[in-house]
Motif scaffolding. Structure first.
Motif, PDB file in Angstrom:
ATOM      1  N   ALA A   1      32.186  39.371 -41.068  1.00 42.94           N
ATOM      2  CA  ALA A   1      31.230  39.293 -39.966  1.00 42.94           C
ATOM      3  C   ALA A   1      30.364  40.544 -39.957  1.00 42.94           C
ATOM      4  O   ALA A   1      30.837  41.640 -40.271  1.00 42.94           O
ATOM      5  N   LEU A   2      29.089  40.368 -39.619  1.00 46.18           N
ATOM      6  CA  LEU A   2      28.159  41.492 -39.528  1.00 46.18           C
ATOM      7  C   LEU A   2      27.317  41.339 -38.271  1.00 46.18           C
ATOM      8  O   LEU A   2      27.033  40.217 -37.834  1.00 46.18           O
ATOM      9  N   VAL A   3      26.890  42.471 -37.732  1.00 52.48           N
ATOM     10  CA  VAL A   3      25.903  42.495 -36.662  1.00 52.48           C
ATOM     11  C   VAL A   3      24.835  43.508 -37.045  1.00 52.48           C
ATOM     12  O   VAL A   3      25.148  44.678 -37.304  1.00 52.48           O
ATOM     13  N   ALA A   4      23.597  43.049 -37.086  1.00 47.38           N
ATOM     14  CA  ALA A   4      22.463  43.939 -37.335  1.00 47.38           C
ATOM     15  C   ALA A   4      21.442  43.726 -36.228  1.00 47.38           C
ATOM     16  O   ALA A   4      21.069  42.592 -35.932  1.00 47.38           O
ATOM     17  N   GLY A   5      21.021  44.798 -35.608  1.00 49.55           N
ATOM     18  CA  GLY A   5      20.015  44.706 -34.568  1.00 49.55           C
ATOM     19  C   GLY A   5      18.664  45.141 -35.088  1.00 49.55           C
ATOM     20  O   GLY A   5      18.575  46.064 -35.885  1.00 49.55           O
ATOM     21  N   GLU A   6      17.618  44.468 -34.658  1.00 48.62           N
ATOM     22  CA  GLU A   6      16.216  44.772 -34.941  1.00 48.62           C
ATOM     23  C   GLU A   6      15.872  44.698 -36.424  1.00 48.62           C
ATOM     24  O   GLU A   6      16.702  44.405 -37.284  1.00 48.62           O
ATOM     25  N   THR A   7      14.613  44.990 -36.737  1.00 46.00           N
ATOM     26  CA  THR A   7      14.078  44.782 -38.082  1.00 46.00           C
ATOM     27  C   THR A   7      14.732  45.705 -39.107  1.00 46.00           C
ATOM     28  O   THR A   7      15.086  45.268 -40.214  1.00 46.00           O
TER      29      THR A   7
ATOM     30  N   VAL B   1      26.126  47.084 -38.427  1.00 46.91           N
ATOM     31  CA  VAL B   1      25.001  47.747 -39.096  1.00 46.91           C
ATOM     32  C   VAL B   1      24.119  48.398 -38.038  1.00 46.91           C
ATOM     33  O   VAL B   1      23.406  47.706 -37.291  1.00 46.91           O
ATOM     34  N   ASP B   2      24.194  49.717 -37.957  1.00 41.85           N
ATOM     35  CA  ASP B   2      23.425  50.487 -36.984  1.00 41.85           C
ATOM     36  C   ASP B   2      23.721  49.973 -35.574  1.00 41.85           C
ATOM     37  O   ASP B   2      24.858  49.693 -35.271  1.00 41.85           O
ATOM     38  N   ALA B   3      22.721  49.872 -34.697  1.00 41.80           N
ATOM     39  CA  ALA B   3      22.895  49.379 -33.312  1.00 41.80           C
ATOM     40  C   ALA B   3      24.189  49.900 -32.688  1.00 41.80           C
ATOM     41  O   ALA B   3      25.028  49.117 -32.227  1.00 41.80           O
ATOM     42  N   PRO B   4      24.404  51.224 -32.647  1.00 43.51           N
ATOM     43  CA  PRO B   4      25.704  51.762 -32.223  1.00 43.51           C
ATOM     44  C   PRO B   4      26.086  51.427 -30.787  1.00 43.51           C
ATOM     45  O   PRO B   4      27.271  51.250 -30.490  1.00 43.51           O
ATOM     46  N   ASP B   5      25.104  51.334 -29.893  1.00 46.98           N
ATOM     47  CA  ASP B   5      25.451  51.041 -28.503  1.00 46.98           C
ATOM     48  C   ASP B   5      26.080  49.660 -28.376  1.00 46.98           C
ATOM     49  O   ASP B   5      26.919  49.435 -27.501  1.00 46.98           O
ATOM     50  N   PHE B   6      25.676  48.745 -29.216  1.00 44.01           N
ATOM     51  CA  PHE B   6      26.266  47.402 -29.222  1.00 44.01           C
ATOM     52  C   PHE B   6      27.505  47.356 -30.104  1.00 44.01           C
ATOM     53  O   PHE B   6      28.564  46.863 -29.692  1.00 44.01           O
ATOM     54  N   ASN B   7      27.387  47.882 -31.306  1.00 38.35           N
ATOM     55  CA  ASN B   7      28.422  47.669 -32.319  1.00 38.35           C
ATOM     56  C   ASN B   7      29.691  48.480 -32.112  1.00 38.35           C
ATOM     57  O   ASN B   7      30.792  47.991 -32.389  1.00 38.35           O
ATOM     58  N   LEU B   8      29.591  49.711 -31.667  1.00 40.25           N
ATOM     59  CA  LEU B   8      30.798  50.532 -31.568  1.00 40.25           C
ATOM     60  C   LEU B   8      31.797  49.957 -30.567  1.00 40.25           C
ATOM     61  O   LEU B   8      33.008  49.933 -30.823  1.00 40.25           O
ATOM     62  N   ASP B   9      31.315  49.482 -29.431  1.00 37.89           N
ATOM     63  CA  ASP B   9      32.227  48.869 -28.463  1.00 37.89           C
ATOM     64  C   ASP B   9      32.830  47.582 -29.025  1.00 37.89           C
ATOM     65  O   ASP B   9      34.020  47.303 -28.825  1.00 37.89           O
TER      66      ASP B   9
ATOM     67  N   LEU C   1      37.526  44.722 -31.629  1.00 39.66           N
ATOM     68  CA  LEU C   1      38.056  43.992 -32.782  1.00 39.66           C
ATOM     69  C   LEU C   1      39.168  44.785 -33.468  1.00 39.66           C
ATOM     70  O   LEU C   1      40.190  44.220 -33.875  1.00 39.66           O
ATOM     71  N   LYS C   2      38.977  46.087 -33.588  1.00 40.39           N
ATOM     72  CA  LYS C   2      39.988  46.935 -34.228  1.00 40.39           C
ATOM     73  C   LYS C   2      41.301  46.904 -33.449  1.00 40.39           C
ATOM     74  O   LYS C   2      42.393  46.892 -34.034  1.00 40.39           O
ATOM     75  N   ALA C   3      41.198  46.873 -32.132  1.00 39.73           N
ATOM     76  CA  ALA C   3      42.396  46.812 -31.299  1.00 39.73           C
ATOM     77  C   ALA C   3      43.184  45.526 -31.524  1.00 39.73           C
ATOM     78  O   ALA C   3      44.391  45.481 -31.291  1.00 39.73           O
ATOM     79  N   GLU C   4      42.486  44.500 -32.027  1.00 42.95           N
ATOM     80  CA  GLU C   4      43.139  43.216 -32.319  1.00 42.95           C
ATOM     81  C   GLU C   4      43.501  43.076 -33.797  1.00 42.95           C
ATOM     82  O   GLU C   4      43.853  41.988 -34.253  1.00 42.95           O
ATOM     83  N   GLY C   5      43.404  44.175 -34.548  1.00 45.94           N
ATOM     84  CA  GLY C   5      43.837  44.171 -35.937  1.00 45.94           C
ATOM     85  C   GLY C   5      42.781  43.842 -36.965  1.00 45.94           C
ATOM     86  O   GLY C   5      43.087  43.731 -38.157  1.00 45.94           O
ATOM     87  N   VAL C   6      41.532  43.695 -36.547  1.00 43.94           N
ATOM     88  CA  VAL C   6      40.444  43.439 -37.495  1.00 43.94           C
ATOM     89  C   VAL C   6      39.974  44.773 -38.077  1.00 43.94           C
ATOM     90  O   VAL C   6      39.740  45.735 -37.336  1.00 43.94           O
ATOM     91  N   ARG C   7      39.852  44.850 -39.395  1.00 44.28           N
ATOM     92  CA  ARG C   7      39.338  46.073 -40.024  1.00 44.28           C
ATOM     93  C   ARG C   7      37.845  46.199 -39.716  1.00 44.28           C
ATOM     94  O   ARG C   7      37.107  45.211 -39.743  1.00 44.28           O
ATOM     95  N   THR C   8      37.399  47.425 -39.494  1.00 38.50           N
ATOM     96  CA  THR C   8      36.015  47.631 -39.061  1.00 38.50           C
ATOM     97  C   THR C   8      35.331  48.711 -39.894  1.00 38.50           C
ATOM     98  O   THR C   8      35.931  49.737 -40.231  1.00 38.50           O
ATOM     99  N   VAL C   9      34.076  48.462 -40.200  1.00 35.53           N
ATOM    100  CA  VAL C   9      33.232  49.405 -40.933  1.00 35.53           C
ATOM    101  C   VAL C   9      31.928  49.552 -40.158  1.00 35.53           C
ATOM    102  O   VAL C   9      31.369  48.558 -39.681  1.00 35.53           O
TER     103      VAL C   9
END
Length: 376
Positions: free
Chosen positions: A2-8, A91-99, A104-112
């Motif tokens: 799964a990936l999340v990328a915000g904006e152009t 992918v970037d968008a730290p205000d959205f992605n870090l939380d 997800l990490k707390a539920e055992g999903v590996r995160t990058v």
């Protein structure tokens, strides 16, 4: 996956990353939030990246409920048995992605996390959130892994993907032919940003600056690469400023425009690094909601805002921010480059050295790092 990328800019980076991941894992399935470049590579976009293209504290507050709702729905969907990813890449968008990564990490999903938040420039308090959220950080600037290692965060320098996409010696003649420009024309590229909020605060200022430049030098040509959704709005602003045939708006093609131009008037952001990699002199500007500006200014750690200046550790190009970004000042600083060919040549040499520093096999290095994360 799964990936999340915000904006152009995030869509561009994620698209390049997907190329490397598919080379490593041809049967890769990727879902989440993304844009056109990701979709072209087979990405299943549950929401478009434009939903996250909001900048500034006040602007985010206006869209807060919608954005938080999207993050909650995405988290819940990814944690179902059918959709649970082997790894999540924000992918970037730290205000959205870090939380989201933390949940997800707390539920055992590996995160990058791809693109280290600029804790070296502002908001150093984010370091604890990064530690809590990401199993690994992919860094696009060479000094970042050591900084993160000091905080106990695993990280890898992968270079900047754009440094591989953009040639060391851009073909200016070919770009001008493609855009229908003469070899001897003097061209100013105007890039007021890819977000509606950026165009709201910068578009008219940039076009008024162009009108001032045109009055002084009627031979100048102006090119504006526009995000399709913002084209009509930009065209209206251009008409109001009376630029007529001197200014042309083209859909997309920002790289062709930056290759072809002599100088660019540009909004602070990833586009400024693209301009540097195209070896183009520039004037960086930014303007935003006044309250957002006061808050952000109080969190700055460096005197520079533009990426070229940050990476060169010097004011190699002018920055006109907030109240300093008047049409007159923007026009004056842009024309100053055209009157200083020796200064332009020195800047281009400095940008070429920067290009070599950022040029790495990003797709392979990122895939290597992600593979190690998957191996635990």
């Amino acid at each position: 996956m799964a990936l999340v990328a915000g904006e152009t800019s995030g869509d561009l980076l994620a698209g390049l990353l997907l190329d490397g991941l598919r080379a490593r894992w041809p049967d890769l399935s990727a879902v989440g939030i993304g844009g056109a470049r990701m979709v072209e590579r087979g990405f299943d976009a549950w929401w478009p990246s434009e939903k996250l293209a909001v900048r500034g504290y006040i602007e985010v507050l206006r869209h807060y409920r919608e954005i938080v709702g999207i993050r909650r729905d995405l988290r819940d969907r990814l944690l179902t048995a059918a959709q649970r990813p082997d790894v999540f890449i924000g992918v970037d968008a730290p205000d959205f992605n870090l939380d989201l990564e933390a949940a997800l990490k707390a539920e055992g999903v590996r995160t990058v996390h791809f693109v280290c938040p600029s804790i070296w420039a502002w908001r150093p308090e984010r370091i604890e959130k990064i530690r809590r959220s990401a199993d690994h950080v992919l860094c696009i600037f060479p000094f970042e892994p050591d900084l993160l290692a000091q905080q106990g965060i695993a990280a890898t320098y992968v270079g900047h993907p754009l440094a591989n996409v953009i040639p060391l010696q851009p073909d200016r003649a070919a770009a001008r032919e493609h855009l229908g420009l003469g070899a001897d024309e003097t061209v100013v590229a105007i890039l007021p940003g890819s977000r509606a909020s950026e165009v709201q605060y910068l578009g008219r200022r940039f076009f008024e600056a162009a009108a001032l430049m045109h009055r002084v030098r009627p031979h100048l040509r102006f090119l504006v690469p526009a995000v399709p959704a913002l084209r009509a709005r930009l065209e209206g602003m251009a008409r109001d400023c009376g630029l007529g045939d001197a200014l042309r708006i083209v859909e997309g093609q920002s790289h062709a425009v930056l290759t072809a131009c002599d100088v660019t008037l540009i909004a602070s952001g990833t586009a400024t690094l693209e301009a540097a990699l195209f070896k183009r002199p520039m004037v960086i500007a930014y303007n935003m909601n006044l309250l957002s500006w006061w808050i952000m200014r109080g969190k700055r750690l460096q005197p520079w805002v533009g990426l070229p200046n940050i990476l060169c550790n010097d004011f190699v190009v002018p920055e006109l921010l907030q109240e300093a970004a008047t049409p007159g000042a923007l026009a004056r600083e842009t024309l100053a480059w055209l009157d200083a060919p020796e200064k332009m040549a020195a800047l281009q040499a400095r940008f070429e050295a920067l290009h070599h520093t950022l040029r790495r096999d990003t797709a392979r290095l990122a895939a290597d790092a992600i593979e190690k994360v998957l191996e635990g």
